[in-house]
Design an enzyme around this catalytic site. Structure first.
Site, short mmCIF file in Angstrom:
data_model
loop_
_atom_site.label_atom_id
_atom_site.label_comp_id
_atom_site.label_asym_id
_atom_site.label_seq_id
_atom_site.Cartn_x
_atom_site.Cartn_y
_atom_site.Cartn_z
N HIS A 1 16.13 -0.46 9.85
CA HIS A 1 16.95 -0.68 11.04
C HIS A 1 17.46 -2.11 11.08
O HIS A 1 18.65 -2.37 11.30
CB HIS A 1 16.15 -0.40 12.31
CG HIS A 1 15.74 1.03 12.46
ND1 HIS A 1 15.13 1.52 13.61
CD2 HIS A 1 15.83 2.09 11.62
CE1 HIS A 1 14.88 2.80 13.46
NE2 HIS A 1 15.29 3.17 12.27
N SER B 1 19.38 5.87 9.35
CA SER B 1 19.20 4.83 10.37
C SER B 1 19.81 3.49 9.97
O SER B 1 20.32 2.76 10.82
CB SER B 1 17.71 4.65 10.68
OG SER B 1 17.18 5.84 11.24
#
Length: 365
Positions: A311, A251
């Site tokens: 993220h 991610s």
């Protein structure tokens, strides 16, 4: 006042127009030595620049030069260059430039694929803008494909051992564990480990859909740098913000690719079609995810196993490194200042994160 040459010559107004500015930009792009003239070699570079054509034989280039070089100087002055681009006899060679100019002058709604025809024969097609023209299939964009294949193979290996949820031998060796920070490879290799099939497929789809187009313009090594920078920033940030959280998944790299698109839109704003729409799409995509994370954690106080800090760290790194390493087709003064600001900020954050992970021992007790 106008200067006209032969029947095929074009009229060149003395007052600059949008046409002049367009051709001047193309002229300057291929005038590699900035001497105000297009040489034989530079002309050949123009002709061979189209990604859908093979190299033309030298005798063809010689004929084009002879036809366009009106004063037989061995070079094309700007007026001769513009006349060459408008010459009907050369439309099959230079039609993509002419079509792009027409496309820029005549507004349209939505993407258009136009073919100009002469005597019922297709002559040329065009792309949307200078940035879009840079898309190329050579060298092939395979770095994201290779990374994806490695992730699939390693996931399948652990699954074959009957180990799921990132508990297999590969996962134990590669996932990021804050208590094993001395095993420095984990700051990057956690990107190769995934918890389940859905986790793997989502990351694969996003990194392929976003990474391959970037590679086609910016080449593989720039995109890999952005991707790995996002992965490293994700683990460093998570290690400090959530020191009890283990990390698995790509991610951080995926979000770096998202914001790398934002970076290239900012740096190539004038060269890109529908830049504002593209920017809004990527900003909305990143903003929704960050907003959801903040809401779930601090308002609903929901316990989730999603590494939102990774993220965010990957997104920041992707934006800064994207500005620093991705191609900027036409450099402007403010873009140079932005480049320096991004590079300095990125290295400052990374050095601070590395030092904190090394020396802030009490954070990980």
């Amino acid at each position: 006042m106008q200067a006209t040459q032969r029947e095929t010559a074009v009229s060149i107004p003395l007052t600059p127009t949008r046409s002049d500015l367009y051709w001047r930009r193309i002229f300057n792009k291929y005038d590699r030595d900035n001497d105000g003239r297009i040489s034989y070699v530079e002309l050949k570079n123009i002709i061979e620049s189209r990604e859908y054509d093979h190299d033309l034989p030298d005798n063809v280039v010689e004929k084009i030069m002879a036809l366009a070089d009106r004063d037989n100087s061995g070079y094309l002055e700007f007026a001769e260059f513009v006349e060459m681009m408008h010459n009907p006899a050369l439309k099959a060679v230079f039609g993509h430039f002419v079509a792009r100019y027409v496309h820029s002058i005549i507004p349209h709604r939505g993407p258009i694929d136009t073919t100009v025809r002469t005597r019922s024969k297709a002559v040329f097609t065009y792309t949307d803008g200078t940035y879009e023209e840079e898309y190329s299939c050579w060298p092939p964009a395979i770095s994201m494909i290779i990374i994806s294949l490695v992730e699939i193979v390693l996931f399948c290996y652990d699954e074959a051992q009957g180990k799921t949820a990132a508990t297999g031998p590969i996962a134990k060796l590669f996932l990021y564990n804050p208590r094993k920070r001395h095993e420095a490879w984990r700051f990057l290799t956690y990107m190769l480990v995934h918890v389940n099939v859905v986790h793997l497929l989502v990351n694969l789809l996003v990194q392929l859909f976003l990474g391959v187009p970037l590679e086609m313009v910016h080449k593989w090594w720039r995109v890999v740098l952005v991707y790995l920078a996002g992965v490293a920033a994700g683990s460093l940030a998570t290690s400090l913000a959530d020191p009890k959280v283990y990390l698995a998944g790509a991610s951080g790299g995926v979000y770096a690719l998202i914001t790398a698109h934002i970076a290239t839109i900012i740096m190539n704003w004038a060269e890109m079609e529908f830049a504002i729409i593209q920017l809004l799409v990527f900003v909305l995509l990143a903003g929704v995810d960050v907003g959801t994370a903040v809401y779930d954690r601090y308002w609903k106080q929901t316990q989730q196993n999603i590494g939102y800090v990774a993220h965010l760290g990957g997104a920041v790194a992707g934006l800064l490194v994207g500005i620093g390493v991705l191609r900027n087709l036409e450099k402007r003064k403010w873009e140079k200042r932005l480049w320096w600001a991004a590079v300095i900020l990125y290295f400052s954050l990374m050095i601070a994160g590395i030092l904190a992970n090394i020396f802030w021992e009490s954070r990980f007790l």
